[in-house]
Design an enzyme around this catalytic site. Structure first.
Site, PDB file in Angstrom:
ATOM      1  N   CYS A   8       0.863  -1.182   0.000  1.00 38.77           N
ATOM      2  CA  CYS A   8       0.000   0.000   0.000  1.00 38.77           C
ATOM      3  C   CYS A   8       0.903   1.237   0.000  1.00 38.77           C
ATOM      4  CB  CYS A   8      -0.977  -0.022   1.184  1.00 38.77           C
ATOM      5  SG  CYS A   8      -0.197  -0.020   2.810  1.00 38.77           S
ATOM      6  N   ARG A  14      -3.382  -0.731   5.299  1.00 40.30           N
ATOM      7  CA  ARG A  14      -3.941  -1.785   4.464  1.00 40.30           C
ATOM      8  C   ARG A  14      -3.028  -2.988   4.266  1.00 40.30           C
ATOM      9  NH1 ARG A  14      -5.139   2.160  -0.306  1.00 40.30           N
ATOM     10  NH2 ARG A  14      -3.262   3.049   0.648  1.00 40.30           N
ATOM     11  N   ASP A 125      -8.215   3.793   0.935  1.00 41.30           N
ATOM     12  CA  ASP A 125      -7.283   4.269   1.955  1.00 41.30           C
ATOM     13  C   ASP A 125      -8.077   4.807   3.151  1.00 41.30           C
ATOM     14  OD1 ASP A 125      -5.456   5.641   3.473  1.00 41.30           O
ATOM     15  OD2 ASP A 125      -4.541   6.701   1.784  1.00 41.30           O
TER      16      ASP A 125
HETATM   17  P1  4NP Z   1      -1.816   2.734   4.115  1.00 42.50           P
HETATM   18  O1  4NP Z   1      -2.507   4.043   4.722  1.00 42.50           O
HETATM   19  O2  4NP Z   1      -1.257   3.127   2.766  1.00 42.50           O
HETATM   20  O3  4NP Z   1      -2.951   1.789   4.009  1.00 42.50           O
HETATM   21  O4  4NP Z   1      -0.755   2.313   5.101  1.00 42.50           O
HETATM   22  C1  4NP Z   1      -1.865   5.278   4.791  1.00 42.50           C
HETATM   23  C2  4NP Z   1      -0.973   5.525   5.806  1.00 42.50           C
HETATM   24  C3  4NP Z   1      -0.372   6.771   5.892  1.00 42.50           C
HETATM   25  C4  4NP Z   1      -0.665   7.747   4.966  1.00 42.50           C
HETATM   26  C5  4NP Z   1      -1.551   7.496   3.949  1.00 42.50           C
HETATM   27  C6  4NP Z   1      -2.154   6.254   3.849  1.00 42.50           C
HETATM   28  N1  4NP Z   1      -0.057   9.027   5.064  1.00 42.50           N
HETATM   29  O5  4NP Z   1      -0.398   9.900   4.256  1.00 42.50           O
HETATM   30  O6  4NP Z   1       0.776   9.241   5.967  1.00 42.50           O
END
Ligand code: 4NP
Length: 166
Positions: A8, A14, A125
């Site tokens: 991800c 995710r 997300d």
């Molecule tokens: P992930 O979620 O991609 O599912 O781990 C996110 C975690 C952090 C961020 C964005 C999505 N961020 O912008 O810091």
């Protein structure tokens, strides 16, 4: 042995959920010696961080503990894994952008391809949304991981029968 990598953006919501849910299903099916899982992020903002506590809380409701520390996806991962599962189209594009020659593009798939109940194309997300977004991610990933486990085992069976024919 089939090696799966879930990817991800941050590797704190995710993809660690996908990794730990998949490990849970693999363990339940007694397939721990056939499939291994890891996860990574296309971004580097959270390197070393444990899974997001909101995500961990949603997973715990399904009796799944989220373990791991965030790392960034690297080119060498194309070599080290058999299948690379992107949570959304941005992740998919960012992964393939590192494959200059296109040699590995068949290894990279969208996670939602393996859903059997949901017809969403991406794992949304949940980071900037409310708690229901995290529950939804777990539900969606349980569905996708079940389909993925069936797919991986069908591919393994094919490989075994090819070997025994030659
Ligand atoms: P992930 O979620 O991609 O599912 O781990 C996110 C975690 C952090 C961020 C964005 C999505 N961020 O912008 O810091």
């Amino acid at each position: 042995m089939t090696k799966l990598l879930f990817v991800c953006l941050g590797n704190i919501c995710r993809s660690p959920s996908a990794e730990n849910i998949m490990n849970h299903l693999i363990e339940k099916a007694g397939l721990g010696d056939r499939i291994t899982c890891d996860s990574a992020g296309t971004g580097g903002y959270h390197i070393g961080s444990p899974p997001d506590s909101r995500m961990a809380m949603a997973a715990r409701k399904q009796n799944i503990e989220l373990l791991g520390a965030a790392r960034k996806f690297q080119r060498i991962d194309f070599e080290n894994f058999d299948l690379i599962l992107a949570m959304d189209r941005d992740n998919y594009r960012n992964i393939l952008a590192l494959d200059n020659t296109g040699k590995y593009q068949d290894k990279v798939r969208l996670m939602c391809e393996f859903c059997q109940k949901y017809d969403l194309k991406e794992v949304p997300d949940p980071y900037y949304g409310g708690p229901e977004g995290f529950d939804r991610v777990i539900d969606l990933l349980l569905d996708a991981c079940e389909g993925l486990l069936e797919y991986v085992m069908s591919q393994e069976d094919l490989r075994v029968s090819h070997h025994s024919e030659s």
